[in-house]
Design a protein around this motif. Structure first.
Motif, PDB file in Angstrom:
ATOM      1  N   GLU A   6       0.828  -1.217   0.000  1.00  0.00           N
ATOM      2  CA  GLU A   6       0.000   0.000   0.000  1.00  0.00           C
ATOM      3  C   GLU A   6       0.859   1.262   0.000  1.00  0.00           C
ATOM      4  O   GLU A   6       0.419   2.306  -0.447  1.00  0.00           O
ATOM      5  N   TYR A  25       5.494   1.137  -8.001  1.00  0.00           N
ATOM      6  CA  TYR A  25       6.435   0.344  -8.792  1.00  0.00           C
ATOM      7  C   TYR A  25       6.244   0.593 -10.284  1.00  0.00           C
ATOM      8  O   TYR A  25       5.133   0.516 -10.798  1.00  0.00           O
ATOM      9  N   PRO A  83       7.676  -1.252 -13.399  1.00  0.00           N
ATOM     10  CA  PRO A  83       8.520  -2.352 -13.881  1.00  0.00           C
ATOM     11  C   PRO A  83       9.254  -1.993 -15.163  1.00  0.00           C
ATOM     12  O   PRO A  83       8.897  -1.016 -15.832  1.00  0.00           O
ATOM     13  N   HIS A 121       6.762  -2.778 -18.800  1.00  0.00           N
ATOM     14  CA  HIS A 121       5.366  -2.798 -18.355  1.00  0.00           C
ATOM     15  C   HIS A 121       4.425  -2.768 -19.546  1.00  0.00           C
ATOM     16  O   HIS A 121       4.724  -2.196 -20.589  1.00  0.00           O
ATOM     17  N   ARG A 122       3.275  -3.391 -19.361  1.00  0.00           N
ATOM     18  CA  ARG A 122       2.258  -3.420 -20.414  1.00  0.00           C
ATOM     19  C   ARG A 122       0.952  -2.929 -19.819  1.00  0.00           C
ATOM     20  O   ARG A 122       0.550  -3.360 -18.752  1.00  0.00           O
ATOM     21  N   TYR A 123       0.331  -2.035 -20.554  1.00  0.00           N
ATOM     22  CA  TYR A 123      -0.949  -1.516 -20.082  1.00  0.00           C
ATOM     23  C   TYR A 123      -2.043  -1.941 -21.051  1.00  0.00           C
ATOM     24  O   TYR A 123      -1.807  -2.056 -22.246  1.00  0.00           O
ATOM     25  N   PRO A 124      -3.241  -2.179 -20.500  1.00  0.00           N
ATOM     26  CA  PRO A 124      -4.338  -2.609 -21.391  1.00  0.00           C
ATOM     27  C   PRO A 124      -4.622  -1.562 -22.452  1.00  0.00           C
ATOM     28  O   PRO A 124      -4.947  -0.416 -22.125  1.00  0.00           O
ATOM     29  N   PHE A 133      -7.956   2.621 -12.931  1.00  0.00           N
ATOM     30  CA  PHE A 133      -7.899   1.168 -12.695  1.00  0.00           C
ATOM     31  C   PHE A 133      -6.815   0.818 -11.667  1.00  0.00           C
ATOM     32  O   PHE A 133      -7.073   0.098 -10.694  1.00  0.00           O
ATOM     33  N   PHE A 134      -5.622   1.354 -11.867  1.00  0.00           N
ATOM     34  CA  PHE A 134      -4.543   1.031 -10.917  1.00  0.00           C
ATOM     35  C   PHE A 134      -4.778   1.690  -9.553  1.00  0.00           C
ATOM     36  O   PHE A 134      -4.362   1.151  -8.528  1.00  0.00           O
ATOM     37  N   ARG A 180      -7.742   1.942  -8.240  1.00  0.00           N
ATOM     38  CA  ARG A 180      -8.691   1.008  -7.608  1.00  0.00           C
ATOM     39  C   ARG A 180      -7.946  -0.188  -7.015  1.00  0.00           C
ATOM     40  O   ARG A 180      -8.257  -0.641  -5.925  1.00  0.00           O
ATOM     41  N   LEU A 181      -6.967  -0.691  -7.788  1.00  0.00           N
ATOM     42  CA  LEU A 181      -6.200  -1.840  -7.272  1.00  0.00           C
ATOM     43  C   LEU A 181      -5.425  -1.466  -6.010  1.00  0.00           C
ATOM     44  O   LEU A 181      -5.109  -2.323  -5.198  1.00  0.00           O
ATOM     45  N   ASN A 182      -5.133  -0.192  -5.861  1.00  0.00           N
ATOM     46  CA  ASN A 182      -4.466   0.269  -4.641  1.00  0.00           C
ATOM     47  C   ASN A 182      -5.466   0.532  -3.521  1.00  0.00           C
ATOM     48  O   ASN A 182      -5.073   0.947  -2.434  1.00  0.00           O
ATOM     49  N   LEU A 217      -7.867   2.855  -3.544  1.00  0.00           N
ATOM     50  CA  LEU A 217      -8.147   4.285  -3.344  1.00  0.00           C
ATOM     51  C   LEU A 217      -9.618   4.593  -3.592  1.00  0.00           C
ATOM     52  O   LEU A 217     -10.299   3.891  -4.334  1.00  0.00           O
ATOM     53  N   GLN A 249       1.351   6.116 -12.936  1.00  0.00           N
ATOM     54  CA  GLN A 249       0.674   4.980 -12.301  1.00  0.00           C
ATOM     55  C   GLN A 249       1.358   4.590 -10.994  1.00  0.00           C
ATOM     56  O   GLN A 249       0.687   4.269 -10.005  1.00  0.00           O
ATOM     57  N   MET A 302     -13.056  -3.408  -2.717  1.00  0.00           N
ATOM     58  CA  MET A 302     -12.722  -2.320  -3.643  1.00  0.00           C
ATOM     59  C   MET A 302     -11.675  -2.785  -4.674  1.00  0.00           C
ATOM     60  O   MET A 302     -11.842  -2.615  -5.864  1.00  0.00           O
ATOM     61  N   ARG A 303     -10.599  -3.385  -4.140  1.00  0.00           N
ATOM     62  CA  ARG A 303      -9.531  -3.851  -5.036  1.00  0.00           C
ATOM     63  C   ARG A 303     -10.030  -5.015  -5.881  1.00  0.00           C
ATOM     64  O   ARG A 303      -9.799  -5.078  -7.086  1.00  0.00           O
ATOM     65  N   PHE A 350     -12.563  -4.592 -14.376  1.00  0.00           N
ATOM     66  CA  PHE A 350     -11.600  -4.513 -15.477  1.00  0.00           C
ATOM     67  C   PHE A 350     -11.689  -5.758 -16.364  1.00  0.00           C
ATOM     68  O   PHE A 350     -11.703  -5.673 -17.599  1.00  0.00           O
ATOM     69  N   GLY A 356       5.456  -7.938 -17.449  1.00  0.00           N
ATOM     70  CA  GLY A 356       5.054  -6.535 -17.564  1.00  0.00           C
ATOM     71  C   GLY A 356       3.638  -6.308 -17.065  1.00  0.00           C
ATOM     72  O   GLY A 356       3.340  -5.251 -16.529  1.00  0.00           O
ATOM     73  N   THR A 357       2.777  -7.315 -17.228  1.00  0.00           N
ATOM     74  CA  THR A 357       1.412  -7.209 -16.710  1.00  0.00           C
ATOM     75  C   THR A 357       1.354  -7.793 -15.307  1.00  0.00           C
ATOM     76  O   THR A 357       0.884  -7.140 -14.374  1.00  0.00           O
ATOM     77  N   LEU A 384       2.989  -5.697 -12.591  1.00  0.00           N
ATOM     78  CA  LEU A 384       2.167  -4.575 -12.130  1.00  0.00           C
ATOM     79  C   LEU A 384       1.071  -5.051 -11.186  1.00  0.00           C
ATOM     80  O   LEU A 384       0.856  -4.456 -10.127  1.00  0.00           O
ATOM     81  N   LYS A 423       0.600  -4.632  -6.520  1.00  0.00           N
ATOM     82  CA  LYS A 423      -0.492  -3.910  -5.861  1.00  0.00           C
ATOM     83  C   LYS A 423      -0.955  -4.657  -4.606  1.00  0.00           C
ATOM     84  O   LYS A 423      -0.780  -5.872  -4.518  1.00  0.00           O
ATOM     85  N   PRO A 424      -1.542  -3.922  -3.676  1.00  0.00           N
ATOM     86  CA  PRO A 424      -1.960  -4.587  -2.419  1.00  0.00           C
ATOM     87  C   PRO A 424      -3.211  -5.446  -2.593  1.00  0.00           C
ATOM     88  O   PRO A 424      -4.281  -5.136  -2.065  1.00  0.00           O
TER      89      PRO A 424
END
Lengths: 311, 279
Positions: A81, A85, A87, A90-93, A104-105, A107-109, A111, A152, B1-2, B9, B100-101, B104, B108-109
């Protein structure tokens, strides 16, 4: 307080048919990074730089050893948290726009949704992608993706930022902007861990570096400590050295070079410096200044790697 | 949420896949054709017409023509969804594991189990959205135009989606182990054929080798893997009986129950495997 500490962190991989071949990616790496510093990890390809970061973020599991990041043991959610990072590859959609990627990222955190949109726009502007927020990332160049990756990585206001080749594919102006941004983040208290091949950049912004070779740390120190050649001095004299004095100085076992009123000397032992100074002063030549010669980080790195590989 | 973030997605990624857009297009064409073409005869309300031409009597003795039509549409939908569904979602797990995917995502947490389950649930939901769209569309048209509100047909979508959830557990573990979209697609197709073969093992695979160990091995495989074929067949039985099949079998919950255990096992194994891997 340390932002990051590793003790004997080791990673061995098994590969080949029936996984019989043991590959040492990292061997007993012990490093300590203070909060608020920019730390650079250098090393040739395959030295284990990326593996080291992956271990810290639990993308890869260690074979042995321990580590704490921001006071948390590896694998804890609280650790991730507080980290950002970027990388290396890195590859993004591609179907998402830049701002949607950020959301999106975010949300994964974990926030809050409400604040994310404003934050995404703010960060995209900060990395120079202001006019591109509604463009799908599949249309982005490599340099633009790199900037997006940096934005990101900052979406959760990380206390510790891991950047793997952050300026790869970025033009010189973009590189300068990224360097300035990193310095600004450092000023705000963010600890930055940088993996890079671009030694000139590391030299410009890192407080301390570690050099990794074949999975082992071979040097650590500040840039100044590494680039200062301890036994090479430049002595500025009050007058040029006479031919007679040159002959006398050359009779000693020092490595000497003369240029007008400058004398370049490489010693085997620091105590030999007094002997040179005595000889010069006895000849009536005054000493105006004396400095230790510095080399570039790149030269130092190349020399070190040559030495390491000859072992 | 996560979890929700990754789930949303993945749903978005799934419904944007070309194969599923194609499925959506086909489903839309069928729905429109039925909306425009099916109706009652103006002279005899008992006659169903297709584009004005008489098709059949609703109350034909011994055969419910509406159920027959719905059964055909159900079979058609299942065929297409298996075909396009595999192409559409088999690559989602290997795609997530690409260099790379995955770096990432794992930075994340979000626990690896959450990540994997959000991905699987998102993929299945993408398929479910397409299926519900088709089934609901057809159900509404038959209701509005023929006055037949066939709840069995509408509820059969739940069984089809459930079957796909179970089927995706195989796709998930194959994707995790092979890390290859191509292999995942091939093995998913192979599994759908194997599932059919195992269902009919007593009259087919048993006869290949008259050996008790071999027979028990086939039985074990049948019960340890989701019974895709049996579940899909049973899903049609909630609609009605095909008048052209003599003595059709009755609906049973057993394949769904057995598949629940095998699916749980496969998802559990997938989480365990994923948690131990280095990326």
């Amino acid at each position: 307080m340390e932002a990051l500490q590793t003790v004997d962190l080791t990673k061995h991989y098994r590969s080949g048919l029936f996984k019989r071949k043991n590959i040492i990616a990292l061997e007993k790496v012990s490093l300590s990074i203070e909060q608020g510093e920019i730390f650079g990890l250098l090393g040739p390809n395959g030295a284990g730089k990326t593996t080291f970061v992956k271990l810290l973020l639990s993308i890869t599991h260690p074979t042995s050893g321990t580590a704490t990041v921001l006071g948390h043991p590896l694998g804890q959610r609280a650790l991730k948290e507080q980290c950002g990072y970027l990388p290396e590859s890195h590859r993004y959609p591609g179907f998402l726009t830049a701002v949607d990627t950020m959301i999106f990222f975010g949300r994964l955190n974990g926030l809050e949704e409400k604040k994310l949109k404003d934050k995404a726009h703010f960060l995209l502007e900060m990395v120079g992608l202001k006019g591109w927020s509604k463009v799908k990332t599949k249309k982005f160049s490599k340099g633009m993706l790199q900037r997006l990756g940096l934005a990101q990585a900052l979406v959760n206001n990380p206390k510790l930022l891991f950047l793997d080749e952050p300026t790869d594919g970025v033009d010189p102006i973009g590189r300068k902007e990224i360097r300035d941004l990193l310095i600004r983040l450092k000023g705000e208290g963010t600890t930055i861990f940088l993996n890079s091949h671009l030694l000139s950049e590391i030299e410009m912004i890192c407080d301390r570096v570690a050099i990794l070779n074949k999975g082992k740390v071979v040097r650590t120190g500040t840039i100044s400590e590494l680039t200062t050649q301890k036994l090479t001095y430049i002595i500025q004299l009050s007058a040029p050295v006479s031919d007679d004095l040159r002959v006398r100085l050359n009779q000693s076992n020092f490595s000497l070079d003369f240029k007008d009123t400058s004398l370049f000397v490489t010693l085997r032992d620091k105590s030999e410096l007094n002997s040179i100074i005595d000889t010069l002063r006895a000849s009536g030549i005054g000493i105006e200044s004396m400095t230790q010669q510095k080399t570039s980080l790149e030269n130092y790195f190349i020399q070190l790697m040559k030495g390491e590989n000859e072992r | 949420m996560r979890f929700l973030g990754m789930f949303r997605f993945t749903v978005g990624e799934t419904i944007r896949r070309g194969t599923l857009i194609f499925y959506f297009g086909i489903a839309t064409i069928i729905i429109i054709l039925f909306a425009l073409g099916i109706g009652h005869s103006t002279t005899d309300p008992d006659i169903v017409t297709i584009f004005g031409s008489p098709f059949a009597h609703i109350s034909q003795p011994g055969a419910n023509i509406i159920e027959f039509l719905l059964l055909q549409l159900h079979s058609l939908s299942i065929f297409w969804i298996i075909l396009f569904g595999i192409f559409g979602v088999a690559g989602l797990i290997p795609g997530m594991l690409e260099k790379g995917t995955i770096d990432l995502f794992l930075s994340k947490p979000l626990a690896r189990s959450e990540l994997l389950m959000a991905r699987a649930l998102g993929a299945v939901s993408g398929i479910a959205i397409n299926l519900i769209y088709f089934f609901l569309g057809i159900w509404l048209i038959f209701g509005v135009k023929l006055g037949v509100w066939h709840w069995g047909f509408l509820s059969s979508v739940v069984y089809v989606v459930y079957a796909f959830v179970c089927f995706f557990s195989v796709v998930t573990i194959v994707g995790l182990i092979t890390r290859s979209t191509g292999f995942s697609i091939m093995l998913a197709f192979a599994f759908s054929i194997i599932s059919w073969g195992l269902e009919l093992r007593e009259n087919g695979l048993y006869r290949l080798w008259d050996n008790v160990v071999y027979h028990r091995l086939l039985d074990a495989l049948y019960y340890l893997t989701p019974q895709l074929n049996a579940m899909l067949e049973n899903s049609s039985r909630v609609i009605g009986k095909n008048p052209f099949i003599p003595s059709p079998a009755e609906f049973t919950y057993m394949p769904y129950l057995y598949s629940f255990f095998s699916t749980s096992l496969l998802y559990g194994l997938s989480v365990w495997y994923f948690s131990r891997q280095d990326y």
